[in-house]
Motif scaffolding. Sequence first.
Motif, PDB file in Angstrom:
ATOM      1  N   ALA A 238      33.473  26.118  69.876  1.00  0.00           N
ATOM      2  CA  ALA A 238      34.277  26.760  68.829  1.00  0.00           C
ATOM      3  C   ALA A 238      35.466  27.510  69.420  1.00  0.00           C
ATOM      4  CB  ALA A 238      33.399  27.709  68.012  1.00  0.00           C
ATOM      5  N   GLU A 239      35.375  27.860  70.707  1.00  0.00           N
ATOM      6  CA  GLU A 239      36.495  28.491  71.407  1.00  0.00           C
ATOM      7  C   GLU A 239      37.391  27.458  72.091  1.00  0.00           C
ATOM      8  OE1 GLU A 239      35.099  31.480  74.091  1.00  0.00           O
ATOM      9  OE2 GLU A 239      34.167  32.693  72.510  1.00  0.00           O
ATOM     10  N   GLY A 240      37.075  26.170  71.901  1.00  0.00           N
ATOM     11  CA  GLY A 240      37.893  25.105  72.451  1.00  0.00           C
ATOM     12  C   GLY A 240      37.444  24.585  73.799  1.00  0.00           C
ATOM     13  N   HIS A 241      36.238  24.984  74.244  1.00  0.00           N
ATOM     14  CA  HIS A 241      35.765  24.594  75.572  1.00  0.00           C
ATOM     15  C   HIS A 241      34.817  23.400  75.502  1.00  0.00           C
ATOM     16  CE1 HIS A 241      37.484  28.247  77.129  1.00  0.00           C
ATOM     17  NE2 HIS A 241      36.675  29.010  76.420  1.00  0.00           N
ATOM     18  N   ASP A 242      34.976  22.462  76.434  1.00  0.00           N
ATOM     19  CA  ASP A 242      33.901  21.520  76.703  1.00  0.00           C
ATOM     20  C   ASP A 242      32.772  22.298  77.370  1.00  0.00           C
ATOM     21  OD1 ASP A 242      35.491  19.496  75.691  1.00  0.00           O
ATOM     22  OD2 ASP A 242      36.204  18.846  77.653  1.00  0.00           O
ATOM     23  N   VAL A 243      31.600  21.685  77.470  1.00  0.00           N
ATOM     24  CA  VAL A 243      30.415  22.419  77.918  1.00  0.00           C
ATOM     25  C   VAL A 243      29.816  21.746  79.149  1.00  0.00           C
ATOM     26  CG1 VAL A 243      28.201  23.405  77.219  1.00  0.00           C
ATOM     27  CG2 VAL A 243      29.984  23.007  75.495  1.00  0.00           C
ATOM     28  N   MET A 244      29.451  22.573  80.142  1.00  0.00           N
ATOM     29  CA  MET A 244      28.840  22.077  81.372  1.00  0.00           C
ATOM     30  C   MET A 244      27.516  22.797  81.610  1.00  0.00           C
ATOM     31  SD  MET A 244      32.054  22.151  84.047  1.00  0.00           S
ATOM     32  CE  MET A 244      31.881  23.938  84.228  1.00  0.00           C
ATOM     33  N   ALA A 245      26.609  22.115  82.258  1.00  0.00           N
ATOM     34  CA  ALA A 245      25.350  22.727  82.699  1.00  0.00           C
ATOM     35  C   ALA A 245      24.939  22.077  84.011  1.00  0.00           C
ATOM     36  CB  ALA A 245      24.247  22.551  81.654  1.00  0.00           C
ATOM     37  N   LEU A 246      24.295  22.837  84.880  1.00  0.00           N
ATOM     38  CA  LEU A 246      23.800  22.325  86.156  1.00  0.00           C
ATOM     39  C   LEU A 246      22.279  22.370  86.156  1.00  0.00           C
ATOM     40  CD1 LEU A 246      26.314  24.051  88.608  1.00  0.00           C
ATOM     41  CD2 LEU A 246      26.307  21.675  87.854  1.00  0.00           C
ATOM     42  N   VAL A 247      21.672  21.233  86.467  1.00  0.00           N
ATOM     43  CA  VAL A 247      20.212  21.121  86.412  1.00  0.00           C
ATOM     44  C   VAL A 247      19.719  20.419  87.667  1.00  0.00           C
ATOM     45  CG1 VAL A 247      18.227  20.252  85.120  1.00  0.00           C
ATOM     46  CG2 VAL A 247      20.293  20.971  83.888  1.00  0.00           C
ATOM     47  N   GLY A 248      18.733  20.994  88.315  1.00  0.00           N
ATOM     48  CA  GLY A 248      18.128  20.355  89.474  1.00  0.00           C
ATOM     49  C   GLY A 248      17.472  19.043  89.085  1.00  0.00           C
ATOM     50  N   PRO A 249      17.589  17.992  89.908  1.00  0.00           N
ATOM     51  CA  PRO A 249      17.034  16.682  89.547  1.00  0.00           C
ATOM     52  C   PRO A 249      15.521  16.682  89.375  1.00  0.00           C
ATOM     53  CG  PRO A 249      17.819  16.703  91.836  1.00  0.00           C
ATOM     54  CD  PRO A 249      18.304  17.968  91.203  1.00  0.00           C
ATOM     55  N   LEU A 250      14.832  17.659  89.968  1.00  0.00           N
ATOM     56  CA  LEU A 250      13.381  17.732  89.818  1.00  0.00           C
ATOM     57  C   LEU A 250      12.957  18.523  88.581  1.00  0.00           C
ATOM     58  CD1 LEU A 250      12.266  18.304  93.536  1.00  0.00           C
ATOM     59  CD2 LEU A 250      12.457  16.156  92.260  1.00  0.00           C
ATOM     60  N   ASN A 251      13.920  19.137  87.901  1.00  0.00           N
ATOM     61  CA  ASN A 251      13.625  19.906  86.693  1.00  0.00           C
ATOM     62  C   ASN A 251      13.623  18.948  85.500  1.00  0.00           C
ATOM     63  OD1 ASN A 251      13.484  21.643  84.507  1.00  0.00           O
ATOM     64  ND2 ASN A 251      14.953  23.112  85.333  1.00  0.00           N
ATOM     65  N   LYS A 252      12.520  18.224  85.347  1.00  0.00           N
ATOM     66  CA  LYS A 252      12.445  17.182  84.324  1.00  0.00           C
ATOM     67  C   LYS A 252      12.585  17.719  82.902  1.00  0.00           C
ATOM     68  CE  LYS A 252      11.902  13.905  87.340  1.00  0.00           C
ATOM     69  NZ  LYS A 252      13.028  12.989  87.623  1.00  0.00           N
ATOM     70  N   PRO A 253      11.926  18.851  82.555  1.00  0.00           N
ATOM     71  CA  PRO A 253      12.065  19.335  81.166  1.00  0.00           C
ATOM     72  C   PRO A 253      13.510  19.633  80.782  1.00  0.00           C
ATOM     73  CG  PRO A 253      10.184  20.381  82.225  1.00  0.00           C
ATOM     74  CD  PRO A 253      10.919  19.643  83.294  1.00  0.00           C
ATOM     75  N   SER A 254      14.250  20.333  81.672  1.00  0.00           N
ATOM     76  CA  SER A 254      15.644  20.653  81.350  1.00  0.00           C
ATOM     77  C   SER A 254      16.502  19.395  81.355  1.00  0.00           C
ATOM     78  CB  SER A 254      16.195  21.672  82.344  1.00  0.00           C
ATOM     79  OG  SER A 254      15.619  22.940  82.135  1.00  0.00           O
ATOM     80  N   SER A 255      16.267  18.493  82.320  1.00  0.00           N
ATOM     81  CA  SER A 255      17.042  17.250  82.363  1.00  0.00           C
ATOM     82  C   SER A 255      16.856  16.448  81.084  1.00  0.00           C
ATOM     83  CB  SER A 255      16.613  16.406  83.572  1.00  0.00           C
ATOM     84  OG  SER A 255      16.863  17.076  84.787  1.00  0.00           O
ATOM     85  N   GLU A 256      15.616  16.368  80.624  1.00  0.00           N
ATOM     86  CA  GLU A 256      15.333  15.615  79.402  1.00  0.00           C
ATOM     87  C   GLU A 256      15.946  16.290  78.185  1.00  0.00           C
ATOM     88  OE1 GLU A 256      11.113  15.217  79.347  1.00  0.00           O
ATOM     89  OE2 GLU A 256      11.068  13.772  81.013  1.00  0.00           O
ATOM     90  N   MET A 257      15.925  17.624  78.168  1.00  0.00           N
ATOM     91  CA  MET A 257      16.497  18.342  77.034  1.00  0.00           C
ATOM     92  C   MET A 257      17.995  18.102  76.930  1.00  0.00           C
ATOM     93  SD  MET A 257      16.809  22.426  76.281  1.00  0.00           S
ATOM     94  CE  MET A 257      18.171  22.526  77.461  1.00  0.00           C
ATOM     95  N   PHE A 258      18.718  18.254  78.055  1.00  0.00           N
ATOM     96  CA  PHE A 258      20.163  18.058  78.012  1.00  0.00           C
ATOM     97  C   PHE A 258      20.519  16.618  77.670  1.00  0.00           C
ATOM     98  CE2 PHE A 258      20.318  22.109  80.334  1.00  0.00           C
ATOM     99  CZ  PHE A 258      21.341  22.737  79.649  1.00  0.00           C
ATOM    100  N   SER A 259      19.760  15.676  78.193  1.00  0.00           N
ATOM    101  CA  SER A 259      20.019  14.271  77.859  1.00  0.00           C
ATOM    102  C   SER A 259      19.774  14.010  76.381  1.00  0.00           C
ATOM    103  CB  SER A 259      19.134  13.359  78.713  1.00  0.00           C
ATOM    104  OG  SER A 259      19.475  13.459  80.079  1.00  0.00           O
ATOM    105  N   LYS A 260      18.708  14.579  75.856  1.00  0.00           N
ATOM    106  CA  LYS A 260      18.382  14.390  74.441  1.00  0.00           C
ATOM    107  C   LYS A 260      19.457  14.984  73.540  1.00  0.00           C
ATOM    108  CE  LYS A 260      14.624  15.065  71.113  1.00  0.00           C
ATOM    109  NZ  LYS A 260      13.250  15.611  70.911  1.00  0.00           N
ATOM    110  N   LEU A 261      20.059  16.089  73.972  1.00  0.00           N
ATOM    111  CA  LEU A 261      21.121  16.718  73.179  1.00  0.00           C
ATOM    112  C   LEU A 261      22.425  15.934  73.234  1.00  0.00           C
ATOM    113  CD1 LEU A 261      20.593  20.512  73.989  1.00  0.00           C
ATOM    114  CD2 LEU A 261      20.052  19.312  71.860  1.00  0.00           C
ATOM    115  N   GLY A 262      22.540  15.010  74.197  1.00  0.00           N
ATOM    116  CA  GLY A 262      23.733  14.176  74.277  1.00  0.00           C
ATOM    117  C   GLY A 262      24.643  14.468  75.453  1.00  0.00           C
ATOM    118  N   PHE A 263      24.215  15.350  76.370  1.00  0.00           N
ATOM    119  CA  PHE A 263      24.995  15.612  77.576  1.00  0.00           C
ATOM    120  C   PHE A 263      24.928  14.402  78.511  1.00  0.00           C
ATOM    121  CE2 PHE A 263      24.434  19.839  75.977  1.00  0.00           C
ATOM    122  CZ  PHE A 263      25.429  20.629  76.515  1.00  0.00           C
ATOM    123  N   GLN A 264      25.998  14.209  79.290  1.00  0.00           N
ATOM    124  CA  GLN A 264      26.063  13.121  80.262  1.00  0.00           C
ATOM    125  C   GLN A 264      26.199  13.688  81.669  1.00  0.00           C
ATOM    126  OE1 GLN A 264      25.844   9.798  79.342  1.00  0.00           O
ATOM    127  NE2 GLN A 264      25.532  10.547  77.245  1.00  0.00           N
TER     128      GLN A 264
END
Length: 287
Positions: A238-264
């Motif tokens: 809403a402030e005009g920013h694209d969104v970034m997040a950093l997730v460790g490859p072994l953090n499966k729950p967070s990786s799956e969550m971000f992928s499910k939300l549509g992050f690439q």
Amino acid sequence: MGTRLEVIGLKDIQQFQQLYKQNWPKYCQEYYCLDNFVSFLKKQPHMRNIQMYTLDTKQARDEGLFVIVDRYQLFVGCLTNTNGLVRSALELLDWSTGLKCSSIPSRHIDALDGLVESKRLELVFRDYTNLYFMKAEDALKLKVEPPDGFVLRPLSVADAPLVNDEWPNHHVGSLFFIERQIRLCVSVGLYQEDTQELVAWCIRLQGGYLGALQVKALHKRRGFGSVVTREIAYRLAAEGHDVMALVGPLNKPSSEMFSKLGFQVIDQCLWLRTEPTRGEFTWPEGE
């Protein structure tokens, strides 16, 4: 090649930031890192313990080379890594107290590794994270209503001790960091409506990405992590920013969550911390 580090200020990093708009989102890490520090310095022009440098050459400025030391954290950016600029700048830094090299883009990893080897620095850790990315137009679709009995609102500084205690990366001096990020950056907390208990939260960290994402143990497995992630992504968009997040490859729950939300996943970033070279050093609380 530059022979010395040159101190830079707000106007310099504002100019550098514009260079990182090209070939979007290739340089989104550098762009949003600078975006945060520009915002910090506009709000607090005399922030303590932040040093910003480039090399003393036109080429370095043309390439947008920056090195920012924020207390014990180091951020670095440059358009290319084929001319040795990043390595040259890192060689000239003071590594005596140890530095936490944060969210280093993949194209600068060889320069950092070479520096560590040449200076024979000992490491506390060296970890990769995947860079998840979402365009603002997509993040605007993530707006979510809080679950029944809960409310969503920005964190307050009074929440910082809890956020810090629950943060897996907390350390001496990190409470000050959490307090500062809550004051200066976008954040979201999920609160129980009747008790006002904070049960889940997320903060935009100084590198420009989502971080300190946490759900209290008694409230896990209820989708609250996704709720606060969706909300903070929406608020940034809403402030005009694209969104970034950093997730460790072994953090499966967070990786799956971000992928499910549509992050690439668009890149990998390195986290590396060096040991002090002149005996033990602890960053003072409150600084």
